[in-house]
Scaffold this active site. Structure first.
Site, PDB file in Angstrom:
ATOM      1  N   HIS A 146      36.474  10.843  15.473  1.00  0.00           N
ATOM      2  CA  HIS A 146      35.770   9.809  16.219  1.00  0.00           C
ATOM      3  C   HIS A 146      36.590   9.314  17.408  1.00  0.00           C
ATOM      4  CE1 HIS A 146      34.303   9.702  12.056  1.00  0.00           C
ATOM      5  NE2 HIS A 146      33.131   9.539  12.635  1.00  0.00           N
ATOM      6  N   GLY A 185      30.009  -2.627  19.381  1.00  0.00           N
ATOM      7  CA  GLY A 185      29.153  -3.444  20.233  1.00  0.00           C
ATOM      8  C   GLY A 185      27.714  -2.985  20.207  1.00  0.00           C
ATOM      9  N   ARG A 212      38.443   3.082  10.767  1.00  0.00           N
ATOM     10  CA  ARG A 212      39.017   4.220  11.480  1.00  0.00           C
ATOM     11  C   ARG A 212      40.380   3.929  12.077  1.00  0.00           C
ATOM     12  NH1 ARG A 212      33.027   5.523  13.696  1.00  0.00           N
ATOM     13  NH2 ARG A 212      32.347   6.536  11.788  1.00  0.00           N
ATOM     14  N   ALA A 246      37.446  -5.850  15.870  1.00  0.00           N
ATOM     15  CA  ALA A 246      36.124  -6.093  16.447  1.00  0.00           C
ATOM     16  C   ALA A 246      35.210  -6.823  15.470  1.00  0.00           C
ATOM     17  CB  ALA A 246      35.497  -4.772  16.878  1.00  0.00           C
TER      18      ALA A 246
END
Length: 588
Positions: free
Chosen positions: A218, A413, A551, A565
């Site tokens: 990723h 987001g 991750r 986040a």
């Protein structure tokens, strides 16, 4: 970097439409979710469902086929599918013999597939799962269950598909598939970054002459940033790390996959394999089969991985069974098999809904029951507060993407914004709802069933878990809201196992809940001010932590200095509650 796309928010839907159209001989799309369904499926067997985020093509959708998976549940770019997609996709192919799920070991996939299984179990359908954790760079042997699933997915899916088609019972299919998983080791290296559709910056940057060793699928940072090395030097280093982690010895047989991450040519993969083959020959390890291809990719990332799959006679039997899909084939199947069994050849007409619709960003009309500070939240105020928070998060999508891109894959987001759009659509039909808890529950369920990734489960639970099962109320005050969020925190920690210090949303939510409890006898506004301050401090504290989940966990100390986040979103949500209650809502 320019991408051959239209609207970046519609990439997955348009990709899915084109893919199904191109290979309509083999596949149909599930009518309600992003599930790829194989038309011709062997009857009376365990159903194999694979899945994960889009953006890794041909994995996962491209590994649905004869002798492979019966279906694939596909999420947004680099985000796991949501529980409803997993549930609906599995229901479409289940035949009464149970369902085996095979997917990479990532926090979001684990949470969402677990919940999808729970939905199926509630329907009386037997399920099991095998999480692929072949990435030797992402965690040490003693924490093997924390390792990521990368290109080893190819071998595990191949064996699982063969075991299912052989007619084994679910328990035996699981045993064989777990053996395949445990005999698979991979390590990767990135030479150039990937970039998400619609995002202006790449997920990471590399300086001239730098490579990222141990890179995940990723775009998460690897375990080491080092200098450029020749192919032979790099291949030998990677090979030795795999051997040190495995029990391979002279006389063993392996299958080898040298997998490109997106933009690496077959020429380069062949050069890397050349060195790996010499090293295997020198160690007396026989090569049974080899693939050089781009199977598990990360958009246009440069680089490659090496996977060694150790065979025994049982695994060799299943590996030799024929399989076919447009991107992967073994044995004698060609795929030219005409019409689907049972006449199921009609195209399914799909009306897809993007995870985040860039054209649906108009702020809702917010109406409060009165001007000034609210002492309690009635149902109408609760609905408008949730709409205000949804608009706030949608407006913060670029900021949340930037925060997540620093140590994650940059999808937080868009996931949060997409989930909040679903909240707005759900609440738009609940103007006459009089139960406050029903509104929180509906908002949470809308997020949980639409977002995918770990965020869908945990942020859906932020509203849903605390409200579920509560006695209906027309209005709530500080004490009730504090109690609700305490329940939500407990549910989130029970499912995700995160604690304060693990660099997750819990780092903001736990202190916020503690502040709510300590101030629950004060006014609603005072309590929320305290909770917001505690959540903001929690966000700042995440900069000091290594990541234990998600991750970023493979980055270890390299994750220090960056805020989480998820914790940031918790802070913004609580800030939105406080702003609405104090009547100082931001203009969108």
């Amino acid at each position: 970097m320019r991408k051959i796309i239209n609207n970046p928010e519609h990439v997955v839907d348009e990709m899915m439409e084109g893919y199904i159209s191109a290979y309509s001989r083999y596949y149909v799309k599930h009518p309600d979710v992003n599930g790829v369904i194989l038309k011709q499926r062997r009857k009376d067997k365990v159903a194999l469902v694979i899945g994960g985020g889009s953006g890794h093509e041909p994995m996962f959708s491209g590994f649905v086929g004869k002798g492979l998976a019966d279906a694939a549940a596909c999420g947004n770019i680099f985000a796991s599918p949501d529980p409803n997609t997993i549930y609906q996709t599995a229901k479409a192919v289940e035949q009464g013999k149970g369902v085996l799920f095979v997917y990479g070991c990532y926090a979001g996939d684990n949470l969402n597939f677990d919940m999808g299984e729970e939905f199926l179990n509630d329907d009386g359908i037997q399920t099991a799962h095998v999480r692929v954790w072949d990435d030797v760079a992402s965690a040490p042997q003693e924490r093997i269950e924390d390792r990521r699933g990368i290109a080893g997915d190819v071998f595990v899916v191949k064996i699982a598909g063969a075991a299912c088609d052989a007619g084994l019972e679910l328990e035996e299919v699981v045993r064989v598939t777990e053996k395949a998983r445990d005999n698979t080791r991979t390590i990767g290296v990135a030479t150039a970054p990937a970039q998400l559709p619609g995002v202006e910056q790449p997920i990471f940057t590399l300086g001239e002459g730098e490579i990222e060793y141990g890179m995940g699928l990723h775009g998460e940072r690897g375990v080491l940033r080092t200098t450029w090395e020749d192919a032979d030097v790099l291949a030998e280093k990677m090979y030795k790390q795999i051997l040190d982690d495995s029990d391979l010895k002279t006389g063993d047989e392996v299958c080898v996959l040298v997998n490109g991450l997106g933009s690496t040519t077959i020429t380069e993969l062949a050069i890397a394999f050349r060195k790996v083959k010499k090293l295997l020959d020198a160690d007396g390890i026989k090569v049974y089969d080899t693939d050089l291809n781009n199977y598990c990719t990360s958009q246009e990332m440069g680089g490659f991985s090496i996977t060694l799959f150790k065979l025994d006679e049982e695994l060799k039997k299943y590996y030799d069974m024929p399989c076919y899909c447009p991107y992967y084939a073994k044995g004698e199947l060609t795929g030219n098999t005409g019409e689907a069994a049972g006449g199921q050849t009609e195209d399914v007409q799909i009306k897809s809904e993007p995870e985040f619709d860039v054209n649906d960003v108009e702020a809702a009309e917010i109406v409060r029951s009165k001007a000034g500070i609210l002492e309690e939240l009635n149902a109408a105020d609760t609905r408008n507060m949730l709409l205000y928070i949804a608009d706030k998060i949608i407006a913060k999508k670029p900021y949340l993407t930037e925060v997540d891109s620093a140590i994650g894959d940059g999808d937080h987001g868009i996931g949060m914004a997409g989930g909040m759009q679903k909240v707005k659509k759900k609440l738009s039909h609940m103007e006459n709802e009089e139960n406050v808890y029903a509104l929180f529950e509906a908002a949470g369920k809308a997020m949980l069933l639409s977002m995918g990734g770990a965020s869908g489960v945990v942020f859906g639970s932020l509203y849903l878990a605390g409200a579920k099962g509560m006695e209906a109320k027309k209005a709530i005050g500080a004490e009730e809201l504090a109690h609700m969020e305490k329940k939500s925190l407990a549910a989130i920690q029970e499912r995700g196992k995160a604690k304060v210090g693990d660099k997750t949303m819990v780092d903001a939510l736990a202190p916020a809940v503690e502040a709510m409890e300590a101030n629950s006898e004060k006014s609603l506004a005072e309590m929320l001010r305290a909770a917001e301050a505690a959540a903001k401090a929690g966000v700042e504290n995440t900069k000091k932590y290594q990541a234990a989940f998600g991750r970023a966990k493979s980055l270890m100390e390299r994750a220090i200095g960056y805020q989480d986040a998820g914790a940031t979103s918790v802070w913004l949500i609580i800030q939105g509650m406080r702003e609405f209650v104090e009547d100082i809502c931001e203009e969108k």
